[in-house]
Design a protein around this motif. Structure first.
Motif, short mmCIF file in Angstrom:
data_model
loop_
_atom_site.label_atom_id
_atom_site.label_comp_id
_atom_site.label_asym_id
_atom_site.label_seq_id
_atom_site.Cartn_x
_atom_site.Cartn_y
_atom_site.Cartn_z
N VAL A 1 1.04 -1.15 0.11
CA VAL A 1 0.04 -0.23 0.37
C VAL A 1 0.55 1.32 0.09
O VAL A 1 2.33 1.32 0.81
CB VAL A 1 -1.24 0.15 1.81
N LEU A 2 0.50 2.67 -0.77
CA LEU A 2 1.29 3.12 -0.72
C LEU A 2 0.17 4.70 -0.38
O LEU A 2 -1.37 4.72 -0.58
CB LEU A 2 1.37 3.77 -2.33
N THR A 3 0.80 5.22 0.82
CA THR A 3 0.62 6.82 0.76
C THR A 3 1.03 8.00 0.79
O THR A 3 2.54 7.88 1.00
CB THR A 3 0.17 6.67 3.06
N ASN A 4 0.79 9.57 -0.03
CA ASN A 4 1.71 10.32 -0.57
C ASN A 4 0.59 10.93 0.75
O ASN A 4 -0.74 11.84 0.64
CB ASN A 4 1.16 11.17 -1.71
N CYS A 5 1.34 12.28 1.30
CA CYS A 5 0.91 13.09 2.65
C CYS A 5 1.39 14.74 2.19
O CYS A 5 2.11 14.70 1.55
CB CYS A 5 1.11 12.79 4.16
N SER A 6 1.01 15.42 2.69
CA SER A 6 0.50 16.25 2.98
C SER A 6 1.92 17.14 4.18
O SER A 6 2.40 16.35 4.68
CB SER A 6 -0.41 17.74 2.88
N ASN A 7 2.16 18.37 4.09
CA ASN A 7 2.91 18.70 4.79
C ASN A 7 3.01 18.00 6.61
O ASN A 7 2.05 18.69 7.08
CB ASN A 7 3.56 20.02 4.98
N ASN A 8 3.53 17.62 6.92
CA ASN A 8 2.65 16.89 8.10
C ASN A 8 3.75 18.47 9.82
O ASN A 8 5.23 19.21 9.33
CB ASN A 8 4.01 15.98 8.93
N TYR B 1 -3.18 6.07 -1.43
CA TYR B 1 -4.12 6.20 -0.90
C TYR B 1 -3.67 8.37 -0.40
O TYR B 1 -2.59 8.23 -0.04
CB TYR B 1 -4.75 6.51 0.62
N ASN B 2 -4.46 9.72 -0.78
CA ASN B 2 -3.38 10.62 -0.63
C ASN B 2 -4.05 11.52 0.64
O ASN B 2 -5.43 10.94 1.24
CB ASN B 2 -3.76 11.97 -1.33
N ILE B 3 -2.99 11.58 2.30
CA ILE B 3 -3.28 12.44 2.91
C ILE B 3 -2.88 13.20 3.73
O ILE B 3 -2.24 14.06 3.39
CB ILE B 3 -3.05 11.46 4.32
N GLY B 4 -4.72 14.55 3.43
CA GLY B 4 -4.46 15.83 4.14
C GLY B 4 -4.60 16.21 4.97
O GLY B 4 -5.87 15.75 5.02
N GLY B 5 -4.59 17.66 4.91
CA GLY B 5 -4.79 18.48 6.47
C GLY B 5 -6.99 18.85 6.61
O GLY B 5 -7.26 19.58 7.61
N GLU B 6 -6.35 19.30 4.37
CA GLU B 6 -7.48 20.18 4.48
C GLU B 6 -7.85 21.73 5.15
O GLU B 6 -7.89 22.31 5.15
CB GLU B 6 -8.60 19.75 4.53
#
Length: 346
Positions: A178-185, A244-249
């Protein structure tokens, strides 16, 4: 589950380790303890039942094979990486070596382990990546899981390369990934070379608070605890081969972010004058991406995940943590590159 987490003494990795242990998983934390790692990040779980630490480098094939053979995890969560864009501009070789070659070595060790175990379908290799692989957005639009890859820095190019390796090992060898791409943490325990801890550090020391260019670059900010929750949810529930893309909106310009941090500091640690007066605009980073923003619809609809933190609650909690943990912060100030301007090379 029994999880092997690479990079578990780093910022995001340690948040995953702490949450995984709290949820009752057994965790094998594999970390080379390079400059940005800190064992204090996982001190709270150091003596927890089912927790093990292994100091090893993901580029060491023999070490990776031996650790997998001894611990026999149900899943691998791969977070170990060189991650600072500015450092990648000054020294790209380390990013290629760790993020590309290291990922390849770990993939091959995982494939051999998975094959020897009879290729169990419930095994997972979870690769944690970044939205920076997609490049830069204009004024509108969002990154989705189907966005084309257009990396613009040596760091993002190295992560894009590792993403492609993950996909290829799944398609060619059937390795369940599985692959996830996130925004700035952001959040507690972030190494003080990234924007938010730098702002706090500079503000408290009375030094100029540097902002690249005019501060109009836009980022989507994701609290690290929201990210860790999402990563474990993906690991447990996502089907093999999915991404899945994971963002904080939580989009805002760098200037808006810094001004918000200064306002929080004005309330929590008042100085003789507003901290915003220390803001200084400096020469922009080469190849600085204009805007990042993630559309998290897939993870929301498929897995029911939503970020819990707003910018107001998350930044307040983060600033308070740094104020309460100045000893942790001060202990890292002597490490390589902290407090220096990096990534200015043309």
């Amino acid at each position: 589950m029994k999880l092997l987490v690479t990079g578990g003494a780093g910022f995001i990795g340690s948040a995953v380790v702490r949450r995984a242990v709290a949820q009752g998983h057994s965790v094998v934390n594999v970390d080379a303890l390079t400059y940005a790692a800190c064992l204090d990040n996982i001190e709270v779980v150091a003596d927890a039942p089912g927790y093990t630490f292994e100091q090893a480098d993901i580029r060491d094939a023999a070490a990776m094979a031996a650790i997998l053979k001894v611990h026999r995890p149900d899943a691998i969560m791969h977070l170990a990486a060189e991650s600072h864009v500015d450092r990648s501009i000054d020294g790209p070789a380390a990013f290629i070596d760790t993020n590309v070659t290291g990922t390849y070595v770990l993939l091959e060790a995982a494939r051999a382990y998975w094959t020897e175990a009879g290729k169990p379908t419930d095994f997972r290799f979870h690769h944690i990546s970044t939205d920076e692989v997609f490049g830069s957005l204009g004024e509108t639009g969002f990154f989705t899981e189907d966005s084309p890859y257009q990396p613009n820095s040596p760091y993002s190019a190295s992560k894009a390369s590792s993403d492609h390796l993950i996909r290829a090992w799944h398609e060619t060898y059937g390795l369940p990934i599985v692959l996830t791409n996130c925004s700035n943490n952001y959040g507690p325990f972030q190494f003080p070379e990234k924007l938010i801890p730098v702002v706090i550090l500079k503000a408290l020391s009375g030094q100029p608070i540097p902002i690249y260019g005019q501060g109009d670059n836009i980022r989507d900010w994701l609290h690290v605890e929201d990210h860790a929750e999402a990563l474990l949810l993906v690991l447990e529930k996502a089907s093999s081969g999915s991404s899945y893309n994971i963002g904080g909106e939580n989009e805002m310009t760098n200037l808006e972010l810094v001004q918000m941090l200064c306002g929080i500091l004005d309330r929590l640690r008042p100085a003789r004058k507003p901290y915003a007066e220390q803001i200084t605009f400096v020469t922009d980073r080469p190849g600085h991406d204009r805007r990042y923003a993630i559309d998290p619809t897939r993870i929301v609809e498929d897995l029911g995940w939503h970020p819990a933190y707003t910018p107001e609650t998350g930044l307040e909690q983060t600033v308070q943590w740094y104020l309460d943990n100045e000893a942790w912060l001060n202990a890292l100030l002597a490490r390589d590159g902290v407090g220096e301007r990096l990534g200015a090379a043309k």
